[in-house]
Design a protein around this motif. Structure first.
Motif, PDB file in Angstrom:
ATOM      1  N   GLY A   1       4.472  -1.426 -13.685  1.00 22.34           N
ATOM      2  CA  GLY A   1       4.116  -0.023 -13.526  1.00 22.34           C
ATOM      3  C   GLY A   1       5.070   0.630 -12.548  1.00 22.34           C
ATOM      4  N   TRP A   2       4.968   1.942 -12.418  1.00 23.27           N
ATOM      5  CA  TRP A   2       5.857   2.707 -11.541  1.00 23.27           C
ATOM      6  C   TRP A   2       5.100   3.194 -10.319  1.00 23.27           C
ATOM      7  CZ3 TRP A   2      10.893   2.687 -12.531  1.00 23.27           C
ATOM      8  CH2 TRP A   2      11.321   2.426 -13.843  1.00 23.27           C
ATOM      9  N   LEU A   3       5.786   3.165  -9.180  1.00 19.34           N
ATOM     10  CA  LEU A   3       5.232   3.669  -7.929  1.00 19.34           C
ATOM     11  C   LEU A   3       6.224   4.642  -7.315  1.00 19.34           C
ATOM     12  CD1 LEU A   3       3.970   0.756  -8.315  1.00 19.34           C
ATOM     13  CD2 LEU A   3       3.685   0.738  -5.857  1.00 19.34           C
ATOM     14  N   ASP A   4       5.694   5.740  -6.766  1.00 12.66           N
ATOM     15  CA  ASP A   4       6.534   6.589  -5.924  1.00 12.66           C
ATOM     16  C   ASP A   4       6.233   6.189  -4.477  1.00 12.66           C
ATOM     17  OD1 ASP A   4       4.086   7.797  -5.288  1.00 12.66           O
ATOM     18  OD2 ASP A   4       4.657   9.787  -6.014  1.00 12.66           O
ATOM     19  N   ALA A   5       6.791   6.892  -3.536  1.00 14.21           N
ATOM     20  CA  ALA A   5       6.627   6.508  -2.132  1.00 14.21           C
ATOM     21  C   ALA A   5       5.160   6.516  -1.709  1.00 14.21           C
ATOM     22  CB  ALA A   5       7.456   7.417  -1.225  1.00 14.21           C
ATOM     23  N   GLU A   6       4.407   7.512  -2.127  1.00 12.73           N
ATOM     24  CA  GLU A   6       2.990   7.582  -1.751  1.00 12.73           C
ATOM     25  C   GLU A   6       2.185   6.463  -2.411  1.00 12.73           C
ATOM     26  OE1 GLU A   6      -0.563   8.504   0.005  1.00 12.73           O
ATOM     27  OE2 GLU A   6       1.469   9.084   0.589  1.00 12.73           O
ATOM     28  N   ALA A   7       2.469   6.152  -3.675  1.00 12.54           N
ATOM     29  CA  ALA A   7       1.775   5.050  -4.350  1.00 12.54           C
ATOM     30  C   ALA A   7       2.096   3.724  -3.669  1.00 12.54           C
ATOM     31  CB  ALA A   7       2.155   5.009  -5.827  1.00 12.54           C
ATOM     32  N   LEU A   8       3.336   3.552  -3.243  1.00 11.59           N
ATOM     33  CA  LEU A   8       3.716   2.335  -2.523  1.00 11.59           C
ATOM     34  C   LEU A   8       2.973   2.258  -1.197  1.00 11.59           C
ATOM     35  CD1 LEU A   8       5.340  -0.228  -2.117  1.00 11.59           C
ATOM     36  CD2 LEU A   8       7.297   1.177  -1.447  1.00 11.59           C
ATOM     37  N   ARG A   9       2.915   3.362  -0.486  1.00 15.00           N
ATOM     38  CA  ARG A   9       2.187   3.402   0.790  1.00 15.00           C
ATOM     39  C   ARG A   9       0.721   3.026   0.571  1.00 15.00           C
ATOM     40  NH1 ARG A   9       3.255   5.896   5.514  1.00 15.00           N
ATOM     41  NH2 ARG A   9       4.918   7.146   4.612  1.00 15.00           N
ATOM     42  N   ARG A  10       0.088   3.616  -0.436  1.00 13.22           N
ATOM     43  CA  ARG A  10      -1.323   3.321  -0.722  1.00 13.22           C
ATOM     44  C   ARG A  10      -1.515   1.854  -1.100  1.00 13.22           C
ATOM     45  NH1 ARG A  10      -3.454   8.424  -4.404  1.00 13.22           N
ATOM     46  NH2 ARG A  10      -2.729  10.079  -3.018  1.00 13.22           N
ATOM     47  N   THR A  11      -0.623   1.338  -1.935  1.00  9.39           N
ATOM     48  CA  THR A  11      -0.721  -0.054  -2.376  1.00  9.39           C
ATOM     49  C   THR A  11      -0.669  -1.008  -1.196  1.00  9.39           C
ATOM     50  OG1 THR A  11       0.210   0.433  -4.561  1.00  9.39           O
ATOM     51  CG2 THR A  11       0.413  -1.839  -3.768  1.00  9.39           C
ATOM     52  N   LEU A  12       0.230  -0.740  -0.254  1.00 10.20           N
ATOM     53  CA  LEU A  12       0.415  -1.640   0.889  1.00 10.20           C
ATOM     54  C   LEU A  12      -0.624  -1.457   1.987  1.00 10.20           C
ATOM     55  CD1 LEU A  12       4.306  -1.554   1.196  1.00 10.20           C
ATOM     56  CD2 LEU A  12       2.866  -3.270   0.059  1.00 10.20           C
ATOM     57  N   THR A  13      -1.334  -0.333   1.992  1.00 11.56           N
ATOM     58  CA  THR A  13      -2.279  -0.077   3.080  1.00 11.56           C
ATOM     59  C   THR A  13      -3.744  -0.051   2.653  1.00 11.56           C
ATOM     60  OG1 THR A  13      -2.082   2.332   2.850  1.00 11.56           O
ATOM     61  CG2 THR A  13      -0.571   1.227   4.404  1.00 11.56           C
ATOM     62  N   GLU A  14      -4.013   0.022   1.348  1.00  4.89           N
ATOM     63  CA  GLU A  14      -5.405   0.141   0.895  1.00  4.89           C
ATOM     64  C   GLU A  14      -5.946  -1.103   0.202  1.00  4.89           C
ATOM     65  OE1 GLU A  14      -5.681   3.709  -1.437  1.00  4.89           O
ATOM     66  OE2 GLU A  14      -5.186   4.999   0.272  1.00  4.89           O
ATOM     67  N   GLY A  15      -5.063  -2.072  -0.149  1.00 10.83           N
ATOM     68  CA  GLY A  15      -5.550  -3.314  -0.731  1.00 10.83           C
ATOM     69  C   GLY A  15      -5.740  -3.322  -2.231  1.00 10.83           C
ATOM     70  N   ARG A  16      -5.454  -2.202  -2.885  1.00 17.98           N
ATOM     71  CA  ARG A  16      -5.487  -2.119  -4.346  1.00 17.98           C
ATOM     72  C   ARG A  16      -4.200  -1.467  -4.808  1.00 17.98           C
ATOM     73  NH1 ARG A  16     -10.702   0.428  -6.586  1.00 17.98           N
ATOM     74  NH2 ARG A  16      -9.529   0.128  -8.497  1.00 17.98           N
ATOM     75  N   VAL A  17      -3.739  -1.845  -6.006  1.00  8.43           N
ATOM     76  CA  VAL A  17      -2.479  -1.295  -6.514  1.00  8.43           C
ATOM     77  C   VAL A  17      -2.705   0.131  -7.000  1.00  8.43           C
ATOM     78  CG1 VAL A  17      -0.553  -1.599  -8.093  1.00  8.43           C
ATOM     79  CG2 VAL A  17      -1.764  -3.610  -7.232  1.00  8.43           C
ATOM     80  N   THR A  18      -1.872   1.037  -6.504  1.00 11.36           N
ATOM     81  CA  THR A  18      -1.874   2.428  -6.955  1.00 11.36           C
ATOM     82  C   THR A  18      -0.558   2.677  -7.673  1.00 11.36           C
ATOM     83  OG1 THR A  18      -3.240   3.176  -5.103  1.00 11.36           O
ATOM     84  CG2 THR A  18      -1.935   4.846  -6.234  1.00 11.36           C
ATOM     85  N   PHE A  19      -0.629   3.267  -8.859  1.00 15.13           N
ATOM     86  CA  PHE A  19       0.550   3.573  -9.658  1.00 15.13           C
ATOM     87  C   PHE A  19       0.747   5.078  -9.757  1.00 15.13           C
ATOM     88  CE2 PHE A  19      -1.122  -0.436 -11.314  1.00 15.13           C
ATOM     89  CZ  PHE A  19       0.004  -1.229 -11.302  1.00 15.13           C
ATOM     90  N   TRP A  20       1.955   5.465 -10.169  1.00 15.19           N
ATOM     91  CA  TRP A  20       2.241   6.853 -10.513  1.00 15.19           C
ATOM     92  C   TRP A  20       2.371   6.910 -12.029  1.00 15.19           C
ATOM     93  CZ3 TRP A  20       1.683  11.565  -9.087  1.00 15.19           C
ATOM     94  CH2 TRP A  20       2.344  12.585  -9.766  1.00 15.19           C
ATOM     95  N   SER A  21       1.554   7.729 -12.666  1.00 15.58           N
ATOM     96  CA  SER A  21       1.615   7.890 -14.118  1.00 15.58           C
ATOM     97  C   SER A  21       2.674   8.929 -14.459  1.00 15.58           C
ATOM     98  CB  SER A  21       0.266   8.339 -14.672  1.00 15.58           C
ATOM     99  OG  SER A  21       0.402   8.685 -16.041  1.00 15.58           O
ATOM    100  N   ARG A  22       3.721   8.478 -15.140  1.00 17.37           N
ATOM    101  CA  ARG A  22       4.780   9.408 -15.541  1.00 17.37           C
ATOM    102  C   ARG A  22       4.288  10.368 -16.608  1.00 17.37           C
ATOM    103  NH1 ARG A  22       9.423   5.677 -17.365  1.00 17.37           N
ATOM    104  NH2 ARG A  22       7.642   4.677 -18.329  1.00 17.37           N
TER     105      ARG A  22
END
Length: 117
Positions: free
Chosen positions: A34-55
């Motif tokens: 999946g794709w991540l932007d900077a905010e999705a990467l930040r959320r993934t690393l700090t919230e414990g669940r994977v967050t993606f950016w939907s193109r």
């Protein structure tokens, strides 16, 4: 490593995205990409669940918010160039939107395999 250092080290595409390979933590099976932007990467690393950016939808999404097939982050690493992310997860349920365990379960290809001896 500090989250801002990680974001600085990450080489995002011209569209501001980085591909993330999602891997089952215990079996090392590749589940999806999946794709991540900077905010999705930040959320993934700090919230414990994977967050993606939907193109296609131009919005954030977390695997499992509607399906219940959640991905709990267990580890993460950038590749040597900083342009691809590997996220190790504990996958609950199917990883693929089709209901398959992995997005790579269907339609295996038949490449030529060379004997390396």
């Amino acid at each position: 490593m500090d989250i801002d250092d990680i974001l600085t080290r990450t080489r995002f595409t011209a569209a501001g995205l980085v591909p993330a390979i999602i891997q089952q933590e215990d079996t090392r099976e590749v589940l999806m990409m999946g794709w991540l932007d900077a905010e999705a990467l930040r959320r993934t690393l700090t919230e414990g669940r994977v967050t993606f950016w939907s193109r296609s939808r131009q919005e954030y999404w977390r695997k499992g918010d509607t399906s219940g097939n959640v991905q709990y982050v267990r580890g993460a690493a950038l590749d040597c160039d900083g342009d691809t992310l590997l996220v190790q997860v504990h996958q609950v349920g199917a990883a693929c939107h089709t209901g398959a365990h992995s997005c790579f379960d269907v339609d295996p290809l038949a490449p030529v395999v060379l004997d390396e001896r």
